[in-house]
Design a protein around this motif. Structure first.
Motif, PDB file in Angstrom:
ATOM      1  N   MET A 185       0.844  -1.196   0.000  1.00 12.25           N
ATOM      2  CA  MET A 185       0.000   0.000   0.000  1.00 12.25           C
ATOM      3  C   MET A 185       0.874   1.240   0.000  1.00 12.25           C
ATOM      4  O   MET A 185       1.962   1.237   0.572  1.00 12.25           O
ATOM      5  N   ASN A 186       0.396   2.302  -0.695  1.00 15.44           N
ATOM      6  CA  ASN A 186       0.959   3.614  -0.418  1.00 15.44           C
ATOM      7  C   ASN A 186      -0.162   4.507   0.114  1.00 15.44           C
ATOM      8  O   ASN A 186      -0.751   4.158   1.156  1.00 15.44           O
ATOM      9  N   ASP A 187      -0.479   5.607  -0.512  1.00 14.74           N
ATOM     10  CA  ASP A 187      -1.349   6.609   0.111  1.00 14.74           C
ATOM     11  C   ASP A 187      -2.662   6.048   0.670  1.00 14.74           C
ATOM     12  O   ASP A 187      -3.338   5.260  -0.013  1.00 14.74           O
ATOM     13  N   PRO A 188      -3.094   6.556   1.829  1.00 18.98           N
ATOM     14  CA  PRO A 188      -4.482   6.330   2.222  1.00 18.98           C
ATOM     15  C   PRO A 188      -5.383   7.111   1.261  1.00 18.98           C
ATOM     16  O   PRO A 188      -5.014   8.186   0.794  1.00 18.98           O
ATOM     17  N   ASN A 189      -6.521   6.564   0.950  1.00 21.69           N
ATOM     18  CA  ASN A 189      -7.476   7.219   0.037  1.00 21.69           C
ATOM     19  C   ASN A 189      -8.864   7.178   0.668  1.00 21.69           C
ATOM     20  O   ASN A 189      -9.160   6.286   1.482  1.00 21.69           O
TER      21      ASN A 189
END
Ligand code: FRU
Length: 476
Positions: A35-39
Motif C-alpha cells: 500500500m501507499n497513500d491512504p485514500n
C-alpha cells in the motif's frame, strides 16, 4: 472474472501466509501486498472507511487498485472487497483520491492514470460496491486551463458546500511546478474549472501531490505532499515532504491566502499523503507511514506499507497540533506510571516500562542538565533515540541503530519549545514504527523501524539532573 475479483481471489488464496504476529499491533496495513497513500478516508453509516493505493500481487508499487477496509476504533479493521481496479472499463490505474458521504451515497473521486495523461473519475456506492457515474472521466484534460499539460494532474479532493460539489486536484504547470486547481459541479457529472486555489512559487519543491483543503477552527488549511523539497534550516528537509499552510479562503475569487510560510506537517522520515476527515465534531487525519525515498522493505515480508494511527488536529494560532485519536484509549492495558530523578551520567532502566506496543507519555522537568537521551525499542544491541538539548532547544531523532535492513536517512534534528525547563513527549511505539508528539503535538516525528521485537526497553541518560514522569499504556 474482472480485476477486482482477481485481486480478492488472490487475497483469499494467500491470506494464510501472513500471521498477525508479523504485522503492527495497532497500525493499519494492507491485508496482503503493497500500500501507499491512504485514500477516501470517510465516515459512512456509522463506520470509518479507509481505502488505499494497493497492489495485492507484490510488496512493491505496481498496478494501482483501491483496497478497502472499515473500522469503528482504528485498531480492529474489517477487510472489504477491493473497491477499484485497473481494468478495461476505465483504461488506466486507479490513483489517489478522496471520498465524501452525501445522504445515503458514498462518493469516491480518484485519478485514472495512464502513461500520457491523468484525469478524474467519480464513482458512487453503498459502502461496498461502487459504480462510475460516467464511462468517461468527468474531469478530463479538456477541462484544464492554459499552461497545463495533463500528464501530471491528479489526487482529487472533493467536498460539498451549499449543494455544490467542489474538487481540487494537483496539476503541473508548464514551468514544472504544482498548482492546485479548483473545479465545481452541481451533479458530479458536469464539472467546470473555476480557478487556481493556490500555486507553487518555486519555494516548495516541484510537483505537488495529494492536496488536502479543509476548515479548522475559524481558518482554512491547505496541505500538500511535495516532491523535490529543498532543505532549509531545520524547518524543511530534502525530498518528499508534507507542508501545511494556514490562512483564509476567499470564496468569491476561489483563492486561498496563507497567513505565512508553509510549515512541516511531520518531521519524521516516513510521513506522506495525509488525508483529513471531519466527523463527530473533530478533524482527523491519517497518512502513509512510509516514504518514497527510503526503500526499507522487509526481506521476506508479505505486506509493505502502513498508515499512521489517525490523529486529531487542532489549531492554535497558525500552528496545527496533532495527537492520536481518542479511540486508542479503549485499547490500553497494563497501565504503569512512575516518576524519578535522573542523575548525571547514570543510565536508568525500569523493566516495568518495557514494551514494543505502547503509548508512553513523558513529562520532563529540567533541574540542571543540558542533554537528555531517551533510548526506545532498545536493548544492548539496538535502539532508536531521542536526544534533547535543553539549552539549544533542539530534538534529534535517530534510528541509526534500529536495525534497518538498508541504507536510509536515519537522523534528523528539529527546533522545539522548552519553557521553564519543561517539555512533554508522547510516543507511540509499535512493532514497525515510532511516532513522537512533542509538546502536545506541536511538532511530530513519524518513522519506521525494523528492530527485533525483543528490543523493548526504554533507557534514560542525561548529563545532569532531571525529573521524569512516565506513563505507559500498552496497546493490545
Ligand atoms: C503519492 C502518489 C500520488 C499518486 C499515487 C500513485 O504518493 O504519487 O500522487 O496518485 O501516489 O500510487
Amino acid at each position: 472474472m474482472n480485476n477486482k475479483e482477481k485481486a480478492d481471489e488472490y487475497f483469499s488464496k494467500n491470506k494464510s501466509k501472513i500471521k498477525d504476529s508479523d504485522r503492527p499491533v495497532y497500525h493499519f496495513t494492507p491485508d496482503i501486498g503493497w500500500m501507499n497513500d491512504p485514500n477516501g478516508f470517510s465516515y459512512f453509516n456509522g463506520e470509518y472507511h479507509l481505502f488505499y493505493q494497493y497492489n495485492p500481487y507484490d510488496i512493491k508499487w505496481g498496478p494501482m487498485h483501491w483496497g478497502h477496509a472499515k473500522t469503528r476504533d482504528f485498531v480492529n479493521w474489517d477487510r472489504l472487497p477491493v473497491a477499484l481496479a485497473p481494468d478495461d472499463e476505465i483504461k488506466g490505474q486507479c490513483f489517489s483520491g478522496t471520498a465524501i458521504t452525501d445522504n445515503d451515497k458514498h462518493i469516491l473521486v480518484y485519478t485514472v492514470h495512464s502513461n500520457d495523461k491523468e484525469e478524474q473519475t467519480v464513482e458512487i456506492g453503498d459502502g461496498v460496491n461502487y459504480k462510475a457515474v460516467s464511462d468517461k472521466p468527468v474531469i478530463g484534460i479538456d477541462k484544464l486551463p492554459k499552461g497545463f499539460g495533463g500528464v501530471d494532474f491528479r489526487d482529487p479532493k472533493i467536498w460539498k458546500e451549499d449543494n455544490v460539489y467542489y474538487c481540487i486536484a494537483s496539476a503541473k504547470n508548464d514551468r514544472g511546478f504544482g498548482s492546485i486547481l479548483l473545479f465545481e459541479s452541481k451533479d458530479l457529472l458536469e464539472w467546470k474549472y473555476v480557478g487556481i486555489l493556490f500555486e507553487n512559487d518555486g519555494k516548495y519543491g516541484k510537483m505537488w501531490e495529494c492536496p488536502d483543503f479543509f476548515k479548522l477552527g475559524n481558518k482554512y488549511v491547505l496541505v500538500i505532499s511535495v516532491m523535490g523539497m529543498q532543505a532549509r534550516k531545520r524547518k524543511y528537509f530534502n525530498g518528499h515532504q508534507v507542508i501545511y499552510f494556514v490562512g483564509t479562503y476567499d470564496k468569491s475569487s476561489y483563492k486561498f491566502i496563507p497567513n505565512g510560510r508553509g510549515k512541516t506537517f511531520d518531521f519524521g522520515f516516513d510521513f506522506y499523503a495525509p488525508q483529513s476527515l471531519y466527523a463527530g465534531g473533530r478533524t482527523l487525519s491519517v497518512a502513509w507511514l512510509h516514504d518514497w525515498s527510503n526503500d526499507l522493505t522487509l526481506d521476506g515480508a508479505k505486506w509493505c506499507g502502513q498508515t499512521t494511527f489517525p490523529r486529531e488536529l487542532k489549531l492554535e494560532g497558525n500552528d496545527i497540533y496533532q495527537m492520536p485519536a481518542g479511540e486508542l484509549e479503549s485499547h490500553y492495558k497494563n497501565k504503569y506510571h512512575t516518576s524519578f530523578i535522573l542523575n548525571r551520567n547514570k543510565e536508568y532502566i525500569d523493566n516495568d516500562l518495557n514494551s514494543r506496543t505502547a503509548r508512553f507519555d513523558f513529562d520532563i522537568e529540567n533541574i540542571d542538565a543540558d542533554k537528555l537521551t531517551l533510548f526506545l525499542a532498545a536493548n544492548d544491541e539496538y535502539n532508536s533515540f531521542i536526544k534533547i538539548n535543553m539549552k539549544k532547544k533542539t530534538l534529534k531523532f535517530s534510528r541509526r541503530f534500529s536495525g534497518l535492513c538498508k541504507d536510509a536517512i536515519d537522523e534528523r534534528k528539529i527546533d522545539i519549545d522548552i519553557c521553564d525547563g519543561q517539555l512533554s513527549l508522547s510516543v507511540l511505539v509499535d512493532r514497525f514504527s515510532i511516532e513522537i508528539f512533542v509538546n502536545k503535538g506541536k511538532e511530530v516525528l513519524t518513522s519506521r523501524i525494523y528492530t527485533p521485537l525483543d528490543a523493548n526497553e526504554i533507557r534514560f541518560l542525561a548529563d545532569g539532573k532531571l525529573k521524569i514522569d512516565v506513563s505507559k499504556n500498552e496497546i493490545e
